[in-house]
Design an enzyme around this catalytic site. Structure first.
Site, PDB file in Angstrom:
ATOM      1  CE1 TYR A 162       0.495   5.450   0.113  1.00 35.41           C
ATOM      2  CE2 TYR A 162      -0.599   7.408  -0.712  1.00 35.41           C
ATOM      3  CZ  TYR A 162      -0.641   6.227  -0.002  1.00 35.41           C
ATOM      4  OH  TYR A 162      -1.819   5.826   0.571  1.00 35.41           O
ATOM      5  CG  HIS A 168       0.016   5.207   5.988  1.00 35.90           C
ATOM      6  ND1 HIS A 168       0.939   5.499   5.013  1.00 35.90           N
ATOM      7  CD2 HIS A 168      -0.967   4.529   5.354  1.00 35.90           C
ATOM      8  CE1 HIS A 168       0.509   5.027   3.845  1.00 35.90           C
ATOM      9  NE2 HIS A 168      -0.638   4.433   4.033  1.00 35.90           N
TER      10      HIS A 168
HETATM   11  P1  NAP Z   1      -8.131   2.635  -6.823  1.00 36.43           P
HETATM   12  O1  NAP Z   1      -8.235   4.105  -6.790  1.00 36.43           O
HETATM   13  O2  NAP Z   1      -9.257   1.799  -6.313  1.00 36.43           O
HETATM   14  O3  NAP Z   1      -7.824   2.132  -8.310  1.00 36.43           O
HETATM   15  C1  NAP Z   1      -6.802   2.708  -9.077  1.00 36.43           C
HETATM   16  C2  NAP Z   1      -6.711   1.947 -10.390  1.00 36.43           C
HETATM   17  O4  NAP Z   1      -7.923   2.124 -11.139  1.00 36.43           O
HETATM   18  C3  NAP Z   1      -5.579   2.444 -11.254  1.00 36.43           C
HETATM   19  O5  NAP Z   1      -5.025   1.303 -11.907  1.00 36.43           O
HETATM   20  C4  NAP Z   1      -6.270   3.360 -12.276  1.00 36.43           C
HETATM   21  O6  NAP Z   1      -5.566   3.360 -13.485  1.00 36.43           O
HETATM   22  C5  NAP Z   1      -7.612   2.669 -12.435  1.00 36.43           C
HETATM   23  N1  NAP Z   1      -8.699   3.602 -12.778  1.00 36.43           N
HETATM   24  C6  NAP Z   1      -8.982   4.793 -12.189  1.00 36.43           C
HETATM   25  N2  NAP Z   1     -10.050   5.359 -12.768  1.00 36.43           N
HETATM   26  C7  NAP Z   1     -10.470   4.513 -13.750  1.00 36.43           C
HETATM   27  C8  NAP Z   1     -11.514   4.542 -14.707  1.00 36.43           C
HETATM   28  N3  NAP Z   1     -12.363   5.575 -14.746  1.00 36.43           N
HETATM   29  N4  NAP Z   1     -11.639   3.486 -15.545  1.00 36.43           N
HETATM   30  C9  NAP Z   1     -10.788   2.448 -15.507  1.00 36.43           C
HETATM   31  N5  NAP Z   1      -9.767   2.365 -14.623  1.00 36.43           N
HETATM   32  C10 NAP Z   1      -9.605   3.386 -13.747  1.00 36.43           C
HETATM   33  O7  NAP Z   1      -6.806   2.122  -6.051  1.00 36.43           O
HETATM   34  P2  NAP Z   1      -5.678   2.760  -5.121  1.00 36.43           P
HETATM   35  O8  NAP Z   1      -4.767   3.630  -5.885  1.00 36.43           O
HETATM   36  O9  NAP Z   1      -5.111   1.594  -4.362  1.00 36.43           O
HETATM   37  O10 NAP Z   1      -6.499   3.621  -4.034  1.00 36.43           O
HETATM   38  C11 NAP Z   1      -6.727   5.008  -4.177  1.00 36.43           C
HETATM   39  C12 NAP Z   1      -5.868   5.804  -3.204  1.00 36.43           C
HETATM   40  O11 NAP Z   1      -6.132   5.422  -1.853  1.00 36.43           O
HETATM   41  C13 NAP Z   1      -4.362   5.552  -3.350  1.00 36.43           C
HETATM   42  O12 NAP Z   1      -3.854   6.132  -4.531  1.00 36.43           O
HETATM   43  C14 NAP Z   1      -3.880   6.149  -2.065  1.00 36.43           C
HETATM   44  O13 NAP Z   1      -3.859   7.570  -2.151  1.00 36.43           O
HETATM   45  C15 NAP Z   1      -4.958   5.687  -1.086  1.00 36.43           C
HETATM   46  N6  NAP Z   1      -4.619   4.446  -0.338  1.00 36.43           N
HETATM   47  C16 NAP Z   1      -4.479   4.523   1.023  1.00 36.43           C
HETATM   48  C17 NAP Z   1      -4.183   3.395   1.768  1.00 36.43           C
HETATM   49  C18 NAP Z   1      -4.044   3.517   3.262  1.00 36.43           C
HETATM   50  O14 NAP Z   1      -3.585   2.563   3.909  1.00 36.43           O
HETATM   51  N7  NAP Z   1      -4.428   4.613   3.864  1.00 36.43           N
HETATM   52  C19 NAP Z   1      -4.035   2.148   1.147  1.00 36.43           C
HETATM   53  C20 NAP Z   1      -4.200   2.085  -0.242  1.00 36.43           C
HETATM   54  C21 NAP Z   1      -4.506   3.231  -0.963  1.00 36.43           C
HETATM   55  P3  NAP Z   1      -5.135   4.732 -14.244  1.00 36.43           P
HETATM   56  O15 NAP Z   1      -4.273   5.530 -13.325  1.00 36.43           O
HETATM   57  O16 NAP Z   1      -4.388   4.228 -15.440  1.00 36.43           O
HETATM   58  O17 NAP Z   1      -6.413   5.446 -14.618  1.00 36.43           O
END
Ligand code: NAP
Length: 276
Positions: free
Chosen positions: A51, A108
């Site tokens: 990241y 990861h």
């Molecule tokens: P997510 O958390 O499912 O969605 C994030 C999106 O939703 C952002 O665009 C955010 O925008 C928006 N959002 C958040 N709260 C909201 C609300 N209350 N209302 C409307 N929109 C909202 O997606 P993600 O970032 O892919 O997944 C979360 C975390 O999982 C990552 O950040 C990472 O740490 C981890 N991850 C791990 C892997 C792995 O392989 N281990 C893969 C993918 C992700 P705003 O920021 O503008 O609010």
């Protein structure tokens, strides 16, 4: 500030039922967003070498004044699999974080064609023995991969962080985790927002409880026994996302949300998808 309840991991660590994703939180704005989240009650900060924000995560943790109460997570990237490589990778992460311990250290992606995740895990156990790592876990591991890791090292990972959201509820993996005492963590718990939050079934459940669609989805995760790590840069949305412990979905509502199942967000099948 929201009080986020905790569960106990298989190594005795208190682990929050919800944390903060940090993908794309970078630079001064990223640090400010993470400092705000900690002030709003978040204790897990989920980072990864890939990241490119470990420096920001560490800066936010140090600025928080409660570093000892945080669970800073980072992850070994595919290119660092192997025993010596993982030790070096952890040292690099610690340096970028500016911390003396990684609280939760994950592999990861398993990258099965590389075939080095067992050695990688052994190195993480050595780092834990040296006090440089708190809990050891994995991400994107399948049941056969977890079985191999447990059989060959005698240690059950504390956490498996997997893709999990209403479009991909992962019933079989959750059952395997429950059977083996592994905590599930949900990545992309909001399905990266997509069209999930406007699904009628979610709107109906949210209206029934007087909460937002996002809150209904995140409560669904916690009632499944998983720790979601929604990412939000916005302090108001961070509070909205964490404030999900004052209501409970019925079994019928949990099933209805899981009825949205249709598959992964992208072709992230850990048997074939590899990340370096
Ligand atoms: P997510 O958390 O499912 O969605 C994030 C999106 O939703 C952002 O665009 C955010 O925008 C928006 N959002 C958040 N709260 C909201 C609300 N209350 N209302 C409307 N929109 C909202 O997606 P993600 O970032 O892919 O997944 C979360 C975390 O999982 C990552 O950040 C990472 O740490 C981890 N991850 C791990 C892997 C792995 O392989 N281990 C893969 C993918 C992700 P705003 O920021 O503008 O609010």
């Amino acid at each position: 500030m929201v009080m986020i309840p905790t569960v106990t991991l298989n190594d005795g660590t208190d682990f929050p039922e919800l944390g903060l994703g940090t993908y794309n939180l970078r630079g001064d704005d990223g640090i400010a967003a993470m400092v705000a989240a900690i002030g709003n009650g978040y204790r897990i900060l989920d980072s990864a070498v890939n990241y490119q924000n470990e420096a920001e995560v560490g800066a936010a943790a140090r600025a928080s004044g409660i570093r000892d109460r945080l669970l800073v997570t980072t992850k070994v990237p595919g290119r660092d699999h192997g025993f010596d490589e993982t030790i070096r990778s952890a040292r690099g992460s610690l340096e970028r974080l500016g911390l003396d311990r990684i609280d939760l250290y994950l592999i990861h992606w398993p990258n099965p064609s590389v075939g080095r995740y067992v050695e990688t895990f052994r190195a993480m156990l050595a780092l834990r023995a040296d006090g440089l790592v708190g809990s050891v876990g994995v991400s994107n591991f399948t049941a056969p991969m977890l079985t191999r890791l447990i059989d060959e090292t005698g240690v059950t990972p504390a956490v498996n962080q997997i893709e999990l959201h209403p479009y991909f509820p992962q019933a079989a993996m959750r059952a395997f985790h429950a059977e083996h005492g592994i905590r599930t963590e949900s990545w992309s718990p909001l399905a990266r927002r997509t069209e999930l939050l406007s699904e009628p079934v979610i709107a109906a459940v949210a209206a029934e409880h007087g909460v937002t669609p996002t809150q209904a989805v995140l409560r669904w995760h916690t009632q499944l026994g998983s720790t979601p790590i929604p990412k939000s840069a916005d302090p108001a949305r961070q509070i909205e996302n964490a404030d999900v412990f004052g209501f409970a979905l019925t079994d019928a509502e949990i099933s209805a949300i899981g009825g949205l199942e249709r598959g992964r967000l992208f072709d992230g099948d850990p048997d074939t998808h590899e990340e370096m």
